[in-house]
Design an enzyme around this catalytic site. Sequence first.
Site, short mmCIF file in Angstrom:
data_model
loop_
_atom_site.label_atom_id
_atom_site.label_comp_id
_atom_site.label_asym_id
_atom_site.label_seq_id
_atom_site.Cartn_x
_atom_site.Cartn_y
_atom_site.Cartn_z
N GLU A 129 24.25 26.27 135.36
CA GLU A 129 24.93 24.98 135.01
C GLU A 129 26.10 24.65 134.79
O GLU A 129 26.65 24.41 134.13
CB GLU A 129 23.97 24.25 133.55
CG GLU A 129 22.40 23.93 133.72
CD GLU A 129 21.75 23.71 132.31
OE1 GLU A 129 22.27 24.32 131.45
OE2 GLU A 129 20.80 23.13 132.33
N CYS A 179 19.28 17.76 125.90
CA CYS A 179 20.29 17.58 124.94
C CYS A 179 21.46 16.63 124.85
O CYS A 179 21.61 16.05 124.27
CB CYS A 179 21.09 19.28 125.40
SG CYS A 179 21.04 19.51 127.08
#
Length: 664
Positions: A327, A417
């Site tokens: 990521e 998130c």
Amino acid sequence: MSNPQTSLINTKFTHPSFISRRRLTVQKTTLLTQLSILKSTGRYDAFKLIWHPSYSDKPDVWPVPNHLFWDSDVAKWIEGACYFLIEGKSEQLDEAVKELVDMIRGAQQSDGYLNIHFTVVEKGKRWSNLRDLHELYNAGHLIEAALAHNQYYGNDLLMEPMLKYVDLISDTFGPGPEQKHGYPGHPEIELALLRLYRKTGNPEHAALAEYFLDERGNPTGQDGRHYYDVEAEARGDREAERPVYYPTKRCYWYQQAHEPIIEQQTVEGHSVRAMYLLTGLADLVSIRGKSNEKCEARTAALERLWSNMTERKMYLTGGIGAIKQYEGFGIDYFLPSSTDEGGCYAETCAAIGVMMLAERMLQIELDGKYADIMELCFYNSVMTGMSADGKAFTYVNQLASSDTDLSKRAEWFTCACCPPNVTRLLGYIGGYLWTHQVEKESVQVNVHMYSSAILTIPVESSTVEIEQKSNWPWDGEIEFALRNPAEVSVTIKLRIPGWATSWQLSPNIPESQPEKGYLTLTPEWLKANPKFHLNIPLVPRFISPHPHTNQDIVALARGPIVYCVEDVDNPGSDDHFKNVLIDPACEVSETRASIPGIEEPYVGLAALRATSLLAVSDYPAPHVPLGAVTQQRPSIDKLHFIPYALRDNRGGKGHMRVGIRRKR
């Protein structure tokens, strides 16, 4: 100097605008939708410290348990809810916040410790894996929730347990011989502690944040060794064992812990971690001031890493992070558009992190380059993170779809998130529009973004109001009105975007030019002209990535908005627009439209008589003769574009692309 999360109370959104409509959607729909999901997934009741069946699930991303972020999911929702409760009461939100706070208080251990996983699932293993298991990250979000809760409710029901938890953390970590010389694997608590310091004035809160920032990456921090090596050995990690997001063992650059921050030459690793870390560092620079002995090295690192990111590792939409595995950032100029082209992650939280960093950098130096990126991210890589109806979200924001990764949103994620992060950002977005400084009876207002809103500034015993009215980002005409007592001196600095080819202020200021992207309106001029207009023409333009990306593509933009094509109004796409060619010298038309059923207005674009299709004839592999590549006729009469932020709101197959091959 304040944070957007506190200065938001000075801004009130007035006439309908893109921002106010997005905020209204969150207030009426998104917060309640997310609350329902928190309850149905087990997150809502998790602080009751009762075993949940999902705690036995095999981790999707080893070694991180799927439920590890539940603390922060709840905390971010509380924070967002409190921001919107400031503007309007909601019995349902109020009851949920109060019940959650009661559960959090009840979950705190006698010594102040507060974490679901290490209290219920792995008792006795607290602080054993700072590298991977997010204890301090969760603590940071709980601190931010406590600050928002205190701001709205005016009590310490959530602040009290968080201060007790911070005391425990401060006793546990630090330079002392009996303390752990560690720091969070995922930065967040640093910026939260600095926000807490601004609230409490307790120097220990700032000192703990500073310790975490300075100690990070110390190769000899714990007993002459890297802290992550020491804790890995203590928990019995096998030599060849590594997290699935590590390409090789000891990839501490993933956590920006491969060397001290001030020595890092390029921005590396996990994108969200990097942005939260640098946001904390930028805030520390502002708090400690220019006289601090470390200011120069810290500021140089911030500027160096900012430049590396924006010039070599940022997508046209403001998105960051090309590599799915971790990521995060790839090598310089590695910015493929989709999975089948080699990558593209561009996480929503990472773009929010860029905005956070940009806002803090503006506090260090008023330079339009930071505000340009802040606005670019907001209107593209952040706002694409939520559907027009406020009920679906993105985690990954690729610039082109593929068969394996269609341009589609989801209701929720295992690692969730991003959805509550968008919610809380829209709660305090008013703090991003402008900043102000007050010295006795003198005020300076820096206008970074445009919308329709009123800024109210208390000055001594009086009040200064600045109002802006616009339909930004669809129209470039902004009306301003200044209302201030005669004894208060006001200076306004208006941002002129870097992409603007022209602008006009009325009444005119002869021979006035922006400095570092900001046009200064003096107290004398404002006394004579308390009402004025700024016009920034929003004209369609073609943009392209840096040549070193080896992508011969162009994209359409208008003002701060970056556009994409979708199969909904461009029928016939069966290859995600890979073979479409466009001539950037073409005529581009504009159309006023809206998202069906939602009535979210926007400006659509169309490239007229400018596109054709790429065709490749049979050839002996692997060499392709030049004559084997042709452009099919007839050309596409009209190629329709929609703002990237508004993709996947009208149905379709999920085929989408931002950058189109350049026609030669």
